[in-house]
Design an enzyme around this catalytic site. Sequence first.
Site, PDB file in Angstrom:
ATOM      1  N   LYS A  53      -8.206 -29.569  10.572  1.00  0.00           N
ATOM      2  CA  LYS A  53      -8.945 -28.354  10.912  1.00  0.00           C
ATOM      3  C   LYS A  53     -10.441 -28.586  10.983  1.00  0.00           C
ATOM      4  O   LYS A  53     -11.139 -27.922  11.742  1.00  0.00           O
ATOM      5  CB  LYS A  53      -8.647 -27.238   9.903  1.00  0.00           C
ATOM      6  N   LYS A  97       4.042 -28.134  19.026  1.00  0.00           N
ATOM      7  CA  LYS A  97       4.461 -26.881  18.402  1.00  0.00           C
ATOM      8  C   LYS A  97       3.964 -25.666  19.192  1.00  0.00           C
ATOM      9  O   LYS A  97       2.850 -25.701  19.723  1.00  0.00           O
ATOM     10  CB  LYS A  97       3.871 -26.804  16.990  1.00  0.00           C
ATOM     11  N   LYS A 125      -0.584 -20.405  18.439  1.00  0.00           N
ATOM     12  CA  LYS A 125      -1.414 -19.305  18.916  1.00  0.00           C
ATOM     13  C   LYS A 125      -2.734 -19.799  19.478  1.00  0.00           C
ATOM     14  O   LYS A 125      -3.442 -19.048  20.133  1.00  0.00           O
ATOM     15  CB  LYS A 125      -1.613 -18.252  17.822  1.00  0.00           C
TER      16      LYS A 125
END
Length: 340
Positions: free
Chosen positions: A119, A203, A206
């Site tokens: 991240k 995956k 969003k």
Amino acid sequence: MTTTHPNLVFSGMQPTNTLHLGNYLGALRNWVKMQDQMPCIYCVVDMHAITQDSGYGHAKDLSQSTREVTAAYIASGVDPARSILFNQSQVAAHAELAWVLNCVGRLGWLDRMTQFKEKSGKHKERSSVGLYTYPVLMAADILVYKATHVPVGEDQRQHLELARDIAQKFNNDFDAPDFFPLPEPVIMGTATRVMSLRDGTKKMSKTDESDYSRINLTDDADAIAQKIKKAKTDPNPLPDSEKGLEGRPEAENLINIFAALAEEPREKTIAHFAGQTFSVFKNEFAELAVEKLTPIAAEMRRLLADKAEIDRILKAGAEKAHAIAAPIMADVKKLVGFVG
Ligand code: TRP
């Protein structure tokens, strides 16, 4: 002395953007089922959402997302009458315990967290301190209720291990064996690992820039059908065995999603479509997806039309959560030596 802690489920999801099919099949549907097995606490982790730019400084979007995710939980079958459903920031004990646990966890442990590395990307020094200590807040979320079972995806396994290490160290350091249970991950199966409709090796996410890569829980029938029609495939007909899916990530993903939506074993789906073209498969797939998902979207819309009602549900949930957390937090303070 071993005290057994009563079974209690805790899980949470961040309110960032709207939820998609991966969240539903991979997480929410399991949460709903767990309600039949143990008492459950389900949280919208809005404090985690501000650890990154996507949530930080977007007050209106954050509150909207919090309500949307709450609506998605309920529309998927989380029952606020049976389970505790609330947003994290309304229960101050999460932040209070997180501070104490920040002092229990070691820098070396956090340095190993792979999700932080992903991240924070190339610019670690520009990440918020909150992003770094995110897993400690997550440990506090769970431990502040002495939760024993935590349904999460594979990507959260390391965070769960950290929560166990923190719980263990707290118990040792404050001479309170078994004060905190060591929470167990309930890892949700890979069969319901939902991949992107544009790339069967990635995956469903969003954050993918293509909306065609995912089916959002709020998509209407047309959008769902369009996305399935455009989903990436390969030139061959559908196989007649598990083995035939090897090396065909898109076919495998679509079969997996179909089986999960139909709530049937994968072998049954494979047998049903053996030798068929993708276009035949996709027609039936679109029909099934529309049938299963549009009622959820409709229920979400109904709920979201009355924000005050959603806020009331969250507040009532927060009060119940607080009632469990407060005495545990009081014991923590006593153990640590805080006066008052
Ligand atoms: N980190 C989790 C995720 O991204 C969300 C989360 C926050 C959570 N606190 C939690 C999950 C506590 C389970 C238990 O999926």
